[in-house]
Design a protein around this motif. Structure first.
Motif, PDB file in Angstrom:
ATOM      1  N   GLN A  58     -24.481   7.483  25.755  1.00 21.75           N
ATOM      2  CA  GLN A  58     -23.495   7.269  24.696  1.00 21.75           C
ATOM      3  C   GLN A  58     -24.053   7.693  23.328  1.00 21.75           C
ATOM      4  O   GLN A  58     -23.346   8.323  22.530  1.00 21.75           O
ATOM      5  N   GLU A  59     -25.305   7.383  23.079  1.00 24.01           N
ATOM      6  CA  GLU A  59     -25.919   7.783  21.817  1.00 24.01           C
ATOM      7  C   GLU A  59     -25.988   9.304  21.698  1.00 24.01           C
ATOM      8  O   GLU A  59     -25.723   9.873  20.627  1.00 24.01           O
ATOM      9  N   HIS A  60     -26.322   9.982  22.797  1.00 22.39           N
ATOM     10  CA  HIS A  60     -26.355  11.447  22.783  1.00 22.39           C
ATOM     11  C   HIS A  60     -24.960  12.007  22.518  1.00 22.39           C
ATOM     12  O   HIS A  60     -24.804  12.977  21.751  1.00 22.39           O
ATOM     13  N   ALA A  61     -23.938  11.400  23.139  1.00 25.47           N
ATOM     14  CA  ALA A  61     -22.562  11.849  22.925  1.00 25.47           C
ATOM     15  C   ALA A  61     -22.160  11.714  21.456  1.00 25.47           C
ATOM     16  O   ALA A  61     -21.511  12.602  20.895  1.00 25.47           O
ATOM     17  N   TRP A  62     -22.558  10.609  20.808  1.00 32.34           N
ATOM     18  CA  TRP A  62     -22.263  10.437  19.379  1.00 32.34           C
ATOM     19  C   TRP A  62     -22.934  11.533  18.553  1.00 32.34           C
ATOM     20  O   TRP A  62     -22.333  12.058  17.597  1.00 32.34           O
ATOM     21  N   ARG A  63     -24.155  11.888  18.922  1.00 34.41           N
ATOM     22  CA  ARG A  63     -24.851  12.955  18.174  1.00 34.41           C
ATOM     23  C   ARG A  63     -24.137  14.293  18.363  1.00 34.41           C
ATOM     24  O   ARG A  63     -24.007  15.063  17.407  1.00 34.41           O
ATOM     25  N   LEU A  64     -23.697  14.563  19.580  1.00 31.91           N
ATOM     26  CA  LEU A  64     -22.961  15.802  19.823  1.00 31.91           C
ATOM     27  C   LEU A  64     -21.699  15.871  18.968  1.00 31.91           C
ATOM     28  O   LEU A  64     -21.298  16.947  18.506  1.00 31.91           O
ATOM     29  N   ASN A  65     -21.076  14.736  18.755  1.00 31.33           N
ATOM     30  CA  ASN A  65     -19.803  14.697  18.034  1.00 31.33           C
ATOM     31  C   ASN A  65     -19.946  14.903  16.526  1.00 31.33           C
ATOM     32  O   ASN A  65     -18.942  15.017  15.815  1.00 31.33           O
ATOM     33  N   ARG A  66     -21.170  14.971  16.031  1.00 32.48           N
ATOM     34  CA  ARG A  66     -21.374  15.201  14.599  1.00 32.48           C
ATOM     35  C   ARG A  66     -21.082  16.642  14.192  1.00 32.48           C
ATOM     36  O   ARG A  66     -20.816  16.920  13.018  1.00 32.48           O
ATOM     37  N   ALA A  67     -21.155  17.564  15.150  1.00 30.61           N
ATOM     38  CA  ALA A  67     -20.942  18.981  14.832  1.00 30.61           C
ATOM     39  C   ALA A  67     -19.744  19.509  15.623  1.00 30.61           C
ATOM     40  O   ALA A  67     -19.586  19.203  16.806  1.00 30.61           O
ATOM     41  N   GLN A  68     -18.915  20.307  14.984  1.00 29.89           N
ATOM     42  CA  GLN A  68     -17.712  20.812  15.627  1.00 29.89           C
ATOM     43  C   GLN A  68     -18.039  21.651  16.860  1.00 29.89           C
ATOM     44  O   GLN A  68     -17.331  21.606  17.873  1.00 29.89           O
ATOM     45  N   LYS A  69     -19.144  22.406  16.803  1.00 35.17           N
ATOM     46  CA  LYS A  69     -19.501  23.293  17.911  1.00 35.17           C
ATOM     47  C   LYS A  69     -19.863  22.517  19.165  1.00 35.17           C
ATOM     48  O   LYS A  69     -19.576  22.943  20.286  1.00 35.17           O
ATOM     49  N   THR A  70     -20.524  21.357  18.993  1.00 36.83           N
ATOM     50  CA  THR A  70     -21.000  20.593  20.150  1.00 36.83           C
ATOM     51  C   THR A  70     -20.122  19.394  20.480  1.00 36.83           C
ATOM     52  O   THR A  70     -20.336  18.733  21.497  1.00 36.83           O
ATOM     53  N   LYS A  71     -19.146  19.106  19.640  1.00 38.08           N
ATOM     54  CA  LYS A  71     -18.294  17.931  19.810  1.00 38.08           C
ATOM     55  C   LYS A  71     -17.663  17.906  21.201  1.00 38.08           C
ATOM     56  O   LYS A  71     -17.166  18.916  21.699  1.00 38.08           O
ATOM     57  N   LEU A  72     -17.689  16.729  21.837  1.00 40.45           N
ATOM     58  CA  LEU A  72     -17.095  16.596  23.163  1.00 40.45           C
ATOM     59  C   LEU A  72     -15.574  16.566  23.081  1.00 40.45           C
ATOM     60  O   LEU A  72     -15.004  15.879  22.236  1.00 40.45           O
ATOM     61  N   ASP A  73     -14.944  17.311  23.985  1.00 44.08           N
ATOM     62  CA  ASP A  73     -13.481  17.346  24.044  1.00 44.08           C
ATOM     63  C   ASP A  73     -12.935  16.452  25.148  1.00 44.08           C
ATOM     64  O   ASP A  73     -11.881  15.833  24.994  1.00 44.08           O
ATOM     65  N   TYR A  74     -13.650  16.403  26.287  1.00 45.79           N
ATOM     66  CA  TYR A  74     -13.190  15.639  27.449  1.00 45.79           C
ATOM     67  C   TYR A  74     -14.343  14.849  28.055  1.00 45.79           C
ATOM     68  O   TYR A  74     -15.495  15.301  28.042  1.00 45.79           O
ATOM     69  N   VAL A  75     -14.010  13.693  28.600  1.00 47.82           N
ATOM     70  CA  VAL A  75     -14.924  12.934  29.445  1.00 47.82           C
ATOM     71  C   VAL A  75     -14.299  12.827  30.828  1.00 47.82           C
ATOM     72  O   VAL A  75     -13.141  12.398  30.955  1.00 47.82           O
ATOM     73  N   SER A  76     -15.030  13.227  31.853  1.00 46.32           N
ATOM     74  CA  SER A  76     -14.561  13.106  33.240  1.00 46.32           C
ATOM     75  C   SER A  76     -15.227  11.889  33.872  1.00 46.32           C
ATOM     76  O   SER A  76     -16.441  11.713  33.766  1.00 46.32           O
ATOM     77  N   VAL A  77     -14.411  11.054  34.524  1.00 46.75           N
ATOM     78  CA  VAL A  77     -14.895   9.792  35.087  1.00 46.75           C
ATOM     79  C   VAL A  77     -14.821   9.848  36.611  1.00 46.75           C
ATOM     80  O   VAL A  77     -13.736   9.993  37.184  1.00 46.75           O
ATOM     81  N   CYS A  78     -15.982   9.719  37.276  1.00 47.78           N
ATOM     82  CA  CYS A  78     -16.081   9.788  38.738  1.00 47.78           C
ATOM     83  C   CYS A  78     -16.855   8.582  39.277  1.00 47.78           C
ATOM     84  O   CYS A  78     -17.515   8.677  40.308  1.00 47.78           O
ATOM     85  N   THR A  79     -16.798   7.473  38.592  1.00 48.41           N
ATOM     86  CA  THR A  79     -17.580   6.298  38.943  1.00 48.41           C
ATOM     87  C   THR A  79     -16.841   5.417  39.952  1.00 48.41           C
ATOM     88  O   THR A  79     -15.661   5.647  40.251  1.00 48.41           O
ATOM     89  N   PRO A  80     -17.501   4.391  40.511  1.00 44.64           N
ATOM     90  CA  PRO A  80     -16.810   3.457  41.402  1.00 44.64           C
ATOM     91  C   PRO A  80     -15.566   2.860  40.747  1.00 44.64           C
ATOM     92  O   PRO A  80     -15.498   2.693  39.520  1.00 44.64           O
ATOM     93  N   ASN A  81     -14.586   2.524  41.581  1.00 44.66           N
ATOM     94  CA  ASN A  81     -13.261   2.154  41.104  1.00 44.66           C
ATOM     95  C   ASN A  81     -13.267   1.072  40.030  1.00 44.66           C
ATOM     96  O   ASN A  81     -12.512   1.141  39.058  1.00 44.66           O
ATOM     97  N   HIS A  82     -14.112   0.052  40.206  1.00 44.08           N
ATOM     98  CA  HIS A  82     -14.071  -1.079  39.286  1.00 44.08           C
ATOM     99  C   HIS A  82     -14.617  -0.747  37.903  1.00 44.08           C
ATOM    100  O   HIS A  82     -14.433  -1.532  36.964  1.00 44.08           O
ATOM    101  N   LEU A  83     -15.252   0.413  37.743  1.00 47.03           N
ATOM    102  CA  LEU A  83     -15.798   0.816  36.457  1.00 47.03           C
ATOM    103  C   LEU A  83     -14.887   1.778  35.691  1.00 47.03           C
ATOM    104  O   LEU A  83     -15.157   2.110  34.540  1.00 47.03           O
ATOM    105  N   HIS A  84     -13.812   2.224  36.338  1.00 41.49           N
ATOM    106  CA  HIS A  84     -12.953   3.222  35.704  1.00 41.49           C
ATOM    107  C   HIS A  84     -12.453   2.776  34.337  1.00 41.49           C
ATOM    108  O   HIS A  84     -12.511   3.531  33.359  1.00 41.49           O
ATOM    109  N   HIS A  85     -11.949   1.548  34.271  1.00 34.51           N
ATOM    110  CA  HIS A  85     -11.366   1.093  33.011  1.00 34.51           C
ATOM    111  C   HIS A  85     -12.379   1.142  31.871  1.00 34.51           C
ATOM    112  O   HIS A  85     -12.098   1.681  30.783  1.00 34.51           O
TER     113      HIS A  85
END
Length: 315
Positions: A58-85
């Motif tokens: 999560q901390e790395h994702a926040w750092r990526l989001n500081r710059a437009q070039k590296t900013k994350l556009d999508y997060v894909s979730v493939c975890t066990p069902n109870h963690l989806h939310h």
């Protein structure tokens, strides 16, 4: 090119998401899983960052989001069902749209919570409902849509996918995490039935244990006895010793063959999301309501017309 993060990189379904990200011309920037068995990344996106601790991810994702070039556009979730939310919520709050495997969440109450977070963040949740893109399913839907008004199809759904003893020791065998066999292996079939045959009018549960479940669903345009199992003992004699999975869907006695054609459905799903045509919370609501009722409902005795043929040997 869009930047993606992937949560749940070591799971069974994660490689299909990685492949879809690559095949749609986008970049997997960072991945996370508590398990480090993620060598598949080397053949798809070897430059991706990887973390086994969510806080570092999560901390790395926040750092990526500081710059437009590296900013994350999508997060894909493939975890066990109870963690989806929790992981969907984290992705939305990172300022990303989220693509999640099914079941999206277990209950309508939690689904409405996601609606609230969408409004708070201005971002959107998409659910992978890949059978809606399968050509055999689209062909059947076209046939059903063209049928006379009031016509109901007699449909039989049987899905047996043999699992070893590991299954019950994993999160999939824990109903607090998988939400039970009908939800874990059945939710995409129930979505498919709604997609083809319209709104659900009746939902009966005839049998349920940790290995299998059976019931009856009646839609606007179909009557559907169903049977789902992870027990190899339920395989028909015709396939024993030849295959470990048996999938059968028939409509008015006609077998619907859709065993093939699964390979690229995740990529098609991603293409649709990126084009603004992905399936969101409203699309997932019907199947979540269906499995919540199955999970919480009491079993009832099946009438002769509503009973699945495999039910008799369980009672």
């Amino acid at each position: 090119m869009k930047n993606f993060a992937l949560i749940g990189a070591a799971g069974y379904i994660a490689p299909r998401h990685m492949k879809a990200i690559k095949e749609t011309g986008n970049q997997l920037s960072v991945a996370y899983d508590i398990n480090d068995s993620v060598g598949i990344i080397d053949s798809i996106s070897p430059e991706s960052e990887f973390f086994t601790e969510f806080e570092r991810f999560q901390e790395h994702a926040w750092r990526l989001n500081r710059a437009q070039k590296t900013k994350l556009d999508y997060v894909s979730v493939c975890t066990p069902n109870h963690l989806h939310h929790a992981h969907i919520a984290a992705g939305l709050r990172l300022g990303c749209d989220v693509i999640c495997e099914k079941p999206l969440v277990p209950t309508l109450e939690i689904l409405n919570e996601l609606r609230t977070i969408e409004k708070e963040t201005g971002k959107k949740v998409y659910n992978i409902l890949q059978l809606r893109h399968h050509q055999a399913i689209l062909d059947l839907k076209k046939e059903v849509d063209a049928a006379p008004k009031g016509k109901k199809f007699d449909v039989d759904l049987t899905y047996i996918t043999s699992r070893g003893k590991w299954y019950l020791e994993s999160w999939k065998g824990d109903p607090r995490k998988s939400f039970g066999v009908a939800t874990n292996i059945g939710v995409h079939f129930f979505d498919m039935l709604h997609f083809i045959f319209g709104n659900l009018e009746k939902n009966e549960l005839h049998y349920s244990d940790e290995l299998k479940a059976a019931g009856y669903l009646e839609y606007e345009k179909a009557r559907v006895p169903w049977f789902l199992s992870i027990d190899a003992n339920d395989l028909p004699d015709s396939v024993i010793g030849k295959q470990t999975t048996y999938r059968s869907i028939s409509a008015n006695g006609k077998q619907i063959e859709f065993s093939a054609g699964f390979t690229d459905l995740h990529t098609i799903s991603y293409q649709e999301v990126l084009a603004g045509r992905g399936y969101g919370i409203d699309d997932a609501e019907h199947c979540i309501k269906t499995v919540e009722h199955i999970r919480d409902g009491k079993t009832v005795q099946a009438s002769e017309n509503h009973a699945h043929p495999f039910l008799a040997k369980l009672l």
